[in-house]
Motif scaffolding. Structure first.
Motif, PDB file in Angstrom:
ATOM      1  N   UNK A 170       0.841  -1.203   0.000  1.00 53.33           N
ATOM      2  CA  UNK A 170       0.000   0.000   0.000  1.00 53.33           C
ATOM      3  C   UNK A 170       0.871   1.246   0.000  1.00 53.33           C
ATOM      4  N   UNK A 171       0.736   2.137  -0.995  1.00 51.34           N
ATOM      5  CA  UNK A 171       1.617   3.310  -1.093  1.00 51.34           C
ATOM      6  C   UNK A 171       1.163   4.485  -0.234  1.00 51.34           C
ATOM      7  N   UNK A 172       0.746   4.222   0.986  1.00 46.08           N
ATOM      8  CA  UNK A 172       0.403   5.239   1.964  1.00 46.08           C
ATOM      9  C   UNK A 172       0.768   4.730   3.347  1.00 46.08           C
ATOM     10  N   UNK A 173       0.786   5.635   4.322  1.00 43.15           N
ATOM     11  CA  UNK A 173       1.092   5.253   5.697  1.00 43.15           C
ATOM     12  C   UNK A 173      -0.123   4.581   6.315  1.00 43.15           C
ATOM     13  N   UNK A 174       0.063   3.342   6.781  1.00 39.36           N
ATOM     14  CA  UNK A 174      -1.022   2.560   7.354  1.00 39.36           C
ATOM     15  C   UNK A 174      -0.580   2.028   8.714  1.00 39.36           C
ATOM     16  N   UNK A 175      -1.429   2.215   9.714  1.00 37.70           N
ATOM     17  CA  UNK A 175      -1.204   1.659  11.050  1.00 37.70           C
ATOM     18  C   UNK A 175      -2.345   0.714  11.376  1.00 37.70           C
ATOM     19  N   UNK A 176      -2.019  -0.439  11.982  1.00 37.65           N
ATOM     20  CA  UNK A 176      -3.031  -1.388  12.435  1.00 37.65           C
ATOM     21  C   UNK A 176      -2.829  -1.614  13.930  1.00 37.65           C
ATOM     22  N   UNK A 177      -3.831  -1.246  14.720  1.00 36.71           N
ATOM     23  CA  UNK A 177      -3.828  -1.543  16.154  1.00 36.71           C
ATOM     24  C   UNK A 177      -4.519  -2.890  16.335  1.00 36.71           C
ATOM     25  N   UNK A 178      -3.764  -3.896  16.753  1.00 39.42           N
ATOM     26  CA  UNK A 178      -4.292  -5.251  16.841  1.00 39.42           C
ATOM     27  C   UNK A 178      -5.092  -5.467  18.122  1.00 39.42           C
ATOM     28  N   UNK A 179      -5.823  -6.591  18.134  1.00 41.89           N
ATOM     29  CA  UNK A 179      -6.597  -6.933  19.325  1.00 41.89           C
ATOM     30  C   UNK A 179      -5.696  -7.109  20.542  1.00 41.89           C
ATOM     31  N   UNK A 180      -4.509  -7.690  20.334  1.00 43.56           N
ATOM     32  CA  UNK A 180      -3.599  -7.902  21.442  1.00 43.56           C
ATOM     33  C   UNK A 180      -3.142  -6.583  22.046  1.00 43.56           C
ATOM     34  N   UNK A 249      -9.653  -5.278  15.192  1.00 51.23           N
ATOM     35  CA  UNK A 249      -8.515  -4.386  14.957  1.00 51.23           C
ATOM     36  C   UNK A 249      -9.045  -3.040  14.495  1.00 51.23           C
ATOM     37  N   UNK A 250      -8.165  -2.046  14.507  1.00 48.79           N
ATOM     38  CA  UNK A 250      -8.474  -0.721  13.985  1.00 48.79           C
ATOM     39  C   UNK A 250      -7.390  -0.367  12.963  1.00 48.79           C
ATOM     40  N   UNK A 251      -7.802  -0.090  11.737  1.00 50.71           N
ATOM     41  CA  UNK A 251      -6.871   0.252  10.661  1.00 50.71           C
ATOM     42  C   UNK A 251      -6.960   1.743  10.389  1.00 50.71           C
ATOM     43  N   UNK A 252      -5.820   2.404  10.307  1.00 51.20           N
ATOM     44  CA  UNK A 252      -5.769   3.850  10.085  1.00 51.20           C
ATOM     45  C   UNK A 252      -4.874   4.125   8.889  1.00 51.20           C
ATOM     46  N   UNK A 253      -5.411   4.800   7.885  1.00 51.17           N
ATOM     47  CA  UNK A 253      -4.637   5.260   6.727  1.00 51.17           C
ATOM     48  C   UNK A 253      -4.507   6.766   6.839  1.00 51.17           C
ATOM     49  N   UNK A 254      -3.270   7.251   6.935  1.00 51.51           N
ATOM     50  CA  UNK A 254      -3.042   8.680   7.110  1.00 51.51           C
ATOM     51  C   UNK A 254      -2.825   9.367   5.771  1.00 51.51           C
ATOM     52  N   UNK A 255      -3.246  10.646   5.709  1.00 49.36           N
ATOM     53  CA  UNK A 255      -3.156  11.420   4.486  1.00 49.36           C
ATOM     54  C   UNK A 255      -4.522  11.562   3.838  1.00 49.36           C
ATOM     55  N   UNK A 256      -4.559  12.041   2.625  1.00 51.61           N
ATOM     56  CA  UNK A 256      -5.807  12.185   1.880  1.00 51.61           C
ATOM     57  C   UNK A 256      -6.285  10.814   1.416  1.00 51.61           C
TER      58      UNK A 256
END
Length: 824
Positions: A170-180, A249-256
């Motif tokens: 994925x050509x963007x900044x992606x963060x995944x906060x896992x269940x753990x 989980x919670x997935x966050x894509x930063x930017x536009x």
């Protein structure tokens, strides 16, 4: 053994021995006596759990599986030297997991009388061409993080492009906060999750509302399992308070993120991914107690409905009661989530569900502590200060009903259909003493703003996505087609507000008569959004992928008010945006199997309905373009994700406050172009070893706006820090201490400030601060555990995101939460 040179043994024997002693002997040999272990094995060896163990050396994968399943395994490291395992993805019992990991090797496990397992040579079958049968109970969702026991996101993500790409693709900044990670740090609602996310700050407007920021801009775009939902100032309070117990989980894509979300800011999109049912029975219950009378209870049950497991369901219930460090403030929350999945055919999956949340808050504020004395100096009220009247309350509820249909046509083509109906209600009576500045000598100068503010909102949303691949120039490429529609209808009953002067604010205790409130109008807003998107991933070479796409958006808003006494209708806004095109382009180059470099350009737009010019007309839509360059890596056999990015965002038509219209009393704004935000972000997340989880992220951001001779303040959010660092880690102790897992977290940000937008332009500063937390987890048995979280260990006093309504709200003082969990 002595017939071979020692150095020929060292590469395998030493490394495996250290891994086994650290992760197996320490974690399971001391976990229980032989009799206790045998008892657990007799009742738990058939229990099915979810595992996500990557392919790798056979010894390493056996170590990870034994540690996660809680069993003892003994074997000589030399037995498996040089052999590899396919790994384990899905839901398995202990015996099934071992069988899958060992695969076609010459070894199998034997369960011993004390409940432990030993690795033994497999007896040669009569037919040497036939391998032992392996039974898989369920594959599960490929991206699911529940049950993995780590912070690693290995599965595909569809939040940015709907193509199901890995984080590295994925050509963007992606963060995944896992269940753990949510469990380890007791991140029990959405705002707490985002407080621990790289690059995101959480501002507290008052006791009930939050504002989320990324890269200097507000976050309003949220998704539920990929279905878009705008969470703006009018309705964000219900989602931000939702309990995280229902999410995998919670997935966050930063930017536009204009390719999929349409209208919004060039900040980020947050995708809340719910838990899914399992094919085998699984259940857990947890109870928590903590500071300020906090009591918490969560129950989670998943089970097949029929014998074949083709129909299965899951129910999650969570409730919490708590007082607060703030005087006479109390909040109760209730959440219920239910889902049923059915395999209509081997290639068709139907899901239906509902999640419900409600909050009941007494002593709730609307705005919070005044920031200034009348001479401009900052106030220093205690953290326990509550500016709300004792009769003030704020009750919310939301019901989200959803249905999805997924069908695999074969040949790489898949169709996803999703629909939802979100119903939200607010019943709020507010009375908050914050308006004005405080006279140092007498305590005069503050008024209580009071009124009632009920509202209702209904949102229907639908999305359709078709993904597949095609051949061109002898190579295979990916294609994604998408369409979405949403219709939101908000109703509010507006009552007159009252300002009541407070004689001496220093003597305020919330005991004050409630002024009468009279309804004067009914307010209705209708927002319809439609969009069509097209994207393709071209693969001109094995190492290069190019993503090109665009979205066409339609936006229609009608805002009107009806007077109660006359029935007269006032049209506040009638805004239409037709066929707004937002392009998307990304490039990813695989340097090798672990590292890749990428670049992307993405756009987004946002209609500006409430920012008016001197003539009373809405400003033109705000547009944003984000450029990003970066590198990503999948390290340690894909157990650890790393990324480094530089970004540049430019906004046009940003609203700049210039004054007040003397005739209408409305604020006047002018559009300005060239508001920029640029910076660097770095992130590391995953499992460094089977016993060590790590998450760390750093953001440097600076924003600027062109000089405006008639403007008081920059259009840039000055309450957002330039430097932001977040880290969380856990480590399972070795050997005799293996029942213990210890960890901690740290959030540090640089200084920020808020300045009044009109004369006398007082300014409040928030110096840089760090907040530290500690965690300790103890396994009493395979089924029972306890976790203690201590937050704000050093009791730091700070105001996150100060300035809302010219007020500030303190962050939580030092507090703790003790949670007991039993897994059936």
């Amino acid at each position: 053994m002595t017939s071979k040179p020692m150095h020929s043994l060292r590469p395998h024997y030493s490394r495996l021995t250290l891994a086994i002693h650290a992760a197996i002997v320490g974690m399971v040999v001391a976990a229980a006596s032989p009799s206790a272990t045998a008892q657990v094995a007799s009742s738990g060896s058939a229990v099915v759990r979810s595992y996500h163990i990557g392919a790798g050396p056979l010894g390493d994968t056996l170590v990870q599986f034994a540690a996660q399943s809680g069993v003892r395994l003994s074997f000589e490291p030399a037995m498996v030297a040089g052999q590899v395992s396919p790994g384990l993805q899905g839901n398995y019992s202990v015996k099934q997991g071992f069988a899958r990991l060992l695969g076609a090797s010459n070894y199998a496990t034997q369960e011993l009388d004390d409940g432990s397992y030993a690795l033994q040579a497999r007896r040669a079958p009569r037919d040497q061409s036939t391998l032992p049968a392996v039974t898989v109970t369920a594959q599960g969702e490929a991206s699911a993080t529940e049950g993995t026991g780590n912070y690693t996101a290995t599965g595909p993500s569809a939040t940015a492009t709907r193509m199901g790409l890995s984080l590295r693709e994925t050509p963007q900044s992606v963060t995944v906060i896992t269940r753990q990670q949510m469990d380890d740090q007791a991140l029990n609602n959405v705002s707490e999750v985002l407080e621990k996310t790289t690059g995101i700050t959480v501002g507290r407007n008052d006791s009930e509302r939050f504002t989320f920021y990324s890269r200097g801009y507000q976050i309003e775009n949220f998704q539920f399992d990929g279905i878009a939902n705008t969470m703006d100032a009018a309705n964000q309070y219900t989602t931000s308070l939702a309990d995280s117990a229902i999410y995998d989980r919670v997935e966050i894509v930063r930017g536009a993120t204009g390719l999929l979300t349409g209208a919004g800011y060039p900040s980020a999109v947050v995708n809340l991914v719910r838990k899914k049912p399992t094919r085998e029975f699984a259940a857990s219950v947890e109870a928590g107690a903590g500071s300020w009378g906090r009591r918490r209870l969560v129950a989670d049950l998943s089970t097949p409905v029929n014998e074949a497991g083709t129909v299965r369901g899951r129910i999650v219930a969570a409730g919490q009661n708590a007082d607060s460090f703030t005087d006479y403030y109390h909040r109760d929350t209730r959440n219920l989530y239910a889902i049923v999945e059915a395999d209509l055919t081997p290639h068709t999956l139907l899901s239906m569900g509902v999640d419900y949340m409600e909050t009941r808050a007494d002593g709730a504020s609307f705005g919070h502590i005044p920031l200034f004395h009348s001479d401009g100096s900052p106030t220093h009220f205690p953290r326990s200060w509550n500016p709300a009247a004792r009769w003030a309350y704020w009750n919310n509820s939301a019901t989200n009903t959803f249905v999805t249909l997924k069908h695999d046509f074969g040949g790489g083509w898949k169709l996803d259909l999703a629909g939802s109906h979100l119903s939200q209600r607010r019943d709020a009576v507010f009375g908050t003493a914050y308006y004005g500045t405080v006279e140092r000598a007498t305590g005069a100068g503050i008024s209580m703003l009071s009124g009632t503010n009920p509202s209702q909102a209904q949102t229907d949303a639908f999305s359709a996505t078709l993904n597949g691949n095609y051949q061109l120039f002898g190579r295979t490429h990916d294609l994604s087609l998408g369409a979405n529609y949403s219709r939101q209808n908000r109703d509010a009953q507006n009552y007159n507000t009252t300002f009541t002067a407070i004689d001496n604010y220093f003597a305020w205790n919330g005991n004050i008569a409630r002024p009468a409130a009279e309804k004067y109008e009914d307010w209705n807003i209708r927002i319809v959004e439609k969009g069509l998107s097209l994207a393709t991933r071209l693969r001109p070479t094995d190492n290069l992928s190019i993503i090109l796409g665009a979205r066409a958006s339609w936006y229609d808003m009608l805002d009107k008010a009806t007077a109660v006494d006359t029935g007269a209708v006032t049209l506040n806004n009638d805004l239409r945006v037709n066929r707004k095109i937002t392009p998307y382009a990304g490039l990813v180059y695989d340097i090798n199997k672990q590292w890749s470099a990428y670049a992307s350009v993405t756009d987004i737009f946002n209609p500006q309905t409430y920012y008016k010019n001197a003539a009373g007309s809405a400003l033109p839509p705000l547009t944003g373009r984000a450029h990003e360059l970066g590198i990503k890596a999948e390290l340690l056999d894909r157990k650890l994700n790393a990324s480094l990015a530089v970004f540049h965002i430019r906004q046009n038509n940003a609203p700049q406050y210039v004054g007040v219209n003397a005739d209408s009393g409305e604020e006047i704004y002018v559009p300005i172009s060239g508001v920029t935000s640029r910076g660097v972000e770095a992130e590391l997340s995953g499992s460094v070893t089977p016993a060590w989880n790590l998450f760390a992220g750093y953001t440097f951001r600076t924003s600027s706006a062109p000089s405006q001779p008639d403007a008081v303040l920059s259009a840039v959010n000055t309450n957002q820090p330039k430097h932001l660092f977040k880290m969380g880690t856990t480590y399972r102790l070795p050997d005799d201490w293996s029942r213990w897992t210890v960890g901690g977290n740290l959030t540090w940000q640089s200084d920020t400030y808020y300045q009044q937008s009109s004369d006398p332009y007082y300014r409040a500063d928030q110096p840089s601060y760090a907040v530290v937390g500690l965690m300790a987890h103890y396994d009493f048995s395979r089924n029972l555990s306890a976790t203690l979280n201590i937050n704000n260990l050093f009791d730091k006093t700070y105001m996150p995101g100060l300035g809302s309504y010219g007020t500030g709200m303190y962050g939580d003082p030092r507090n703790f939460l003790l949670t007991m969990k039993y897994t059936f």
